[in-house]
Design an enzyme around this catalytic site. Sequence first.
Site, PDB file in Angstrom:
ATOM      1  N   HIS A   7      27.686  26.529  18.770  1.00 19.38           N
ATOM      2  CA  HIS A   7      26.998  25.302  18.350  1.00 19.38           C
ATOM      3  C   HIS A   7      26.387  25.459  16.958  1.00 19.38           C
ATOM      4  O   HIS A   7      25.463  26.255  16.769  1.00 19.38           O
ATOM      5  CB  HIS A   7      25.902  25.016  19.385  1.00 19.38           C
ATOM      6  N   ARG A   8      26.931  24.733  16.013  1.00 18.95           N
ATOM      7  CA  ARG A   8      26.520  24.862  14.595  1.00 18.95           C
ATOM      8  C   ARG A   8      26.718  26.305  14.131  1.00 18.95           C
ATOM      9  O   ARG A   8      25.957  26.820  13.311  1.00 18.95           O
ATOM     10  CB  ARG A   8      25.073  24.406  14.383  1.00 18.95           C
ATOM     11  N   GLU A  34      31.319  24.488  16.515  1.00 16.48           N
ATOM     12  CA  GLU A  34      30.965  23.070  16.483  1.00 16.48           C
ATOM     13  C   GLU A  34      30.147  22.850  15.228  1.00 16.48           C
ATOM     14  O   GLU A  34      29.338  23.709  14.850  1.00 16.48           O
ATOM     15  CB  GLU A  34      30.143  22.714  17.736  1.00 16.48           C
ATOM     16  N   ASP A  36      28.533  19.556  12.294  1.00 16.95           N
ATOM     17  CA  ASP A  36      28.185  18.149  12.092  1.00 16.95           C
ATOM     18  C   ASP A  36      28.494  17.750  10.655  1.00 16.95           C
ATOM     19  O   ASP A  36      28.237  18.525   9.733  1.00 16.95           O
ATOM     20  CB  ASP A  36      26.690  17.934  12.339  1.00 16.95           C
ATOM     21  N   HIS A  49      23.320  18.731  10.159  1.00 15.60           N
ATOM     22  CA  HIS A  49      23.061  17.978  11.386  1.00 15.60           C
ATOM     23  C   HIS A  49      22.162  16.759  11.184  1.00 15.60           C
ATOM     24  O   HIS A  49      22.513  15.653  11.573  1.00 15.60           O
ATOM     25  CB  HIS A  49      22.438  18.895  12.448  1.00 15.60           C
ATOM     26  N   GLU A 106      31.600  16.982  14.714  1.00 17.58           N
ATOM     27  CA  GLU A 106      30.823  15.841  15.193  1.00 17.58           C
ATOM     28  C   GLU A 106      30.499  14.924  14.015  1.00 17.58           C
ATOM     29  O   GLU A 106      29.882  15.347  13.035  1.00 17.58           O
ATOM     30  CB  GLU A 106      29.518  16.287  15.871  1.00 17.58           C
ATOM     31  N   LYS A 108      28.278  12.428  12.394  1.00 14.83           N
ATOM     32  CA  LYS A 108      26.870  12.014  12.537  1.00 14.83           C
ATOM     33  C   LYS A 108      26.702  10.607  11.978  1.00 14.83           C
ATOM     34  O   LYS A 108      26.107  10.395  10.924  1.00 14.83           O
ATOM     35  CB  LYS A 108      25.956  12.997  11.808  1.00 14.83           C
ATOM     36  N   ASP A 226      24.397  27.897  21.506  1.00 17.33           N
ATOM     37  CA  ASP A 226      23.831  28.500  20.288  1.00 17.33           C
ATOM     38  C   ASP A 226      24.096  30.005  20.254  1.00 17.33           C
ATOM     39  O   ASP A 226      24.020  30.627  19.198  1.00 17.33           O
ATOM     40  CB  ASP A 226      22.294  28.309  20.249  1.00 17.33           C
TER      41      ASP A 226
END
Length: 242
Positions: A7-8, A34, A36, A49, A106, A108, A226
């Site tokens: 995640h990120r 992943e 954003d 993000h 993703e 945003k 994470d």
Amino acid sequence: MTQIIAHRGYSAQFAENTMNSFIEAEKAGADGIELDVQLTKDGEIVVIHDEKVDRTTSGKGFVKGFLFKEIRKLNANTKGFKKEPIPSLIEVLEWMQTNRLVCNIELKNGLIPYEGMEEKVIELVSSYGLSDRIIISSFNHYSIVYCYRLAPEIETAPLFIEGIYMPWIYCKSIRAKGIHPKHSTVSDEIIKTSIDNGVAVRPYTVNKELHMHRLFKLDCTAFITDDPVKALRIRKQYEKRP
């Protein structure tokens, strides 16, 4: 076997949505990352993000208020001494040509309707030949339907917080191949039935061991975490089983 998506990037240890965070996730053995994306004032796709730069960088203000050359001067490394810029999506996709990771992009665009974002992302993904390794997700489901229409070969997945009734039916109605639900609002039964109906399930953001065990036992498609190192350690316990 359940895939582990960072995640990120490896954001439990490194500054989120930075190249270092992505590189460390790959080194750790994650199956994917992943990230954003948003647009700068001059229309460049950057990886960040929040709609504002305040929390994750040395700057202040809305992402859309900065020119690309200005936003690149900010320090996105809030977890170390080394200065790191906000990456461009181009930078990430170039790096992805050196590995086999999947990447969940993703969009945003739930609060700020970035015009042309879908076209720009798809054009880049296609130009780097990565259409088969990208999943486009968003809380803005109109946006991912638009992405599907632009490029049906790129997988899309709606993000949602609340439980959706029979999400596999909803998914098929919008031509999505997966769902990205909040892990605490999706039941075992929904996960199993979705997968049985050919819909991938990749819950977010799964950081506690208890929740990881649950998803490995269910043979969930993937989950977003994470801490890919913790997830990989727990996955080993399941890989050893007959």
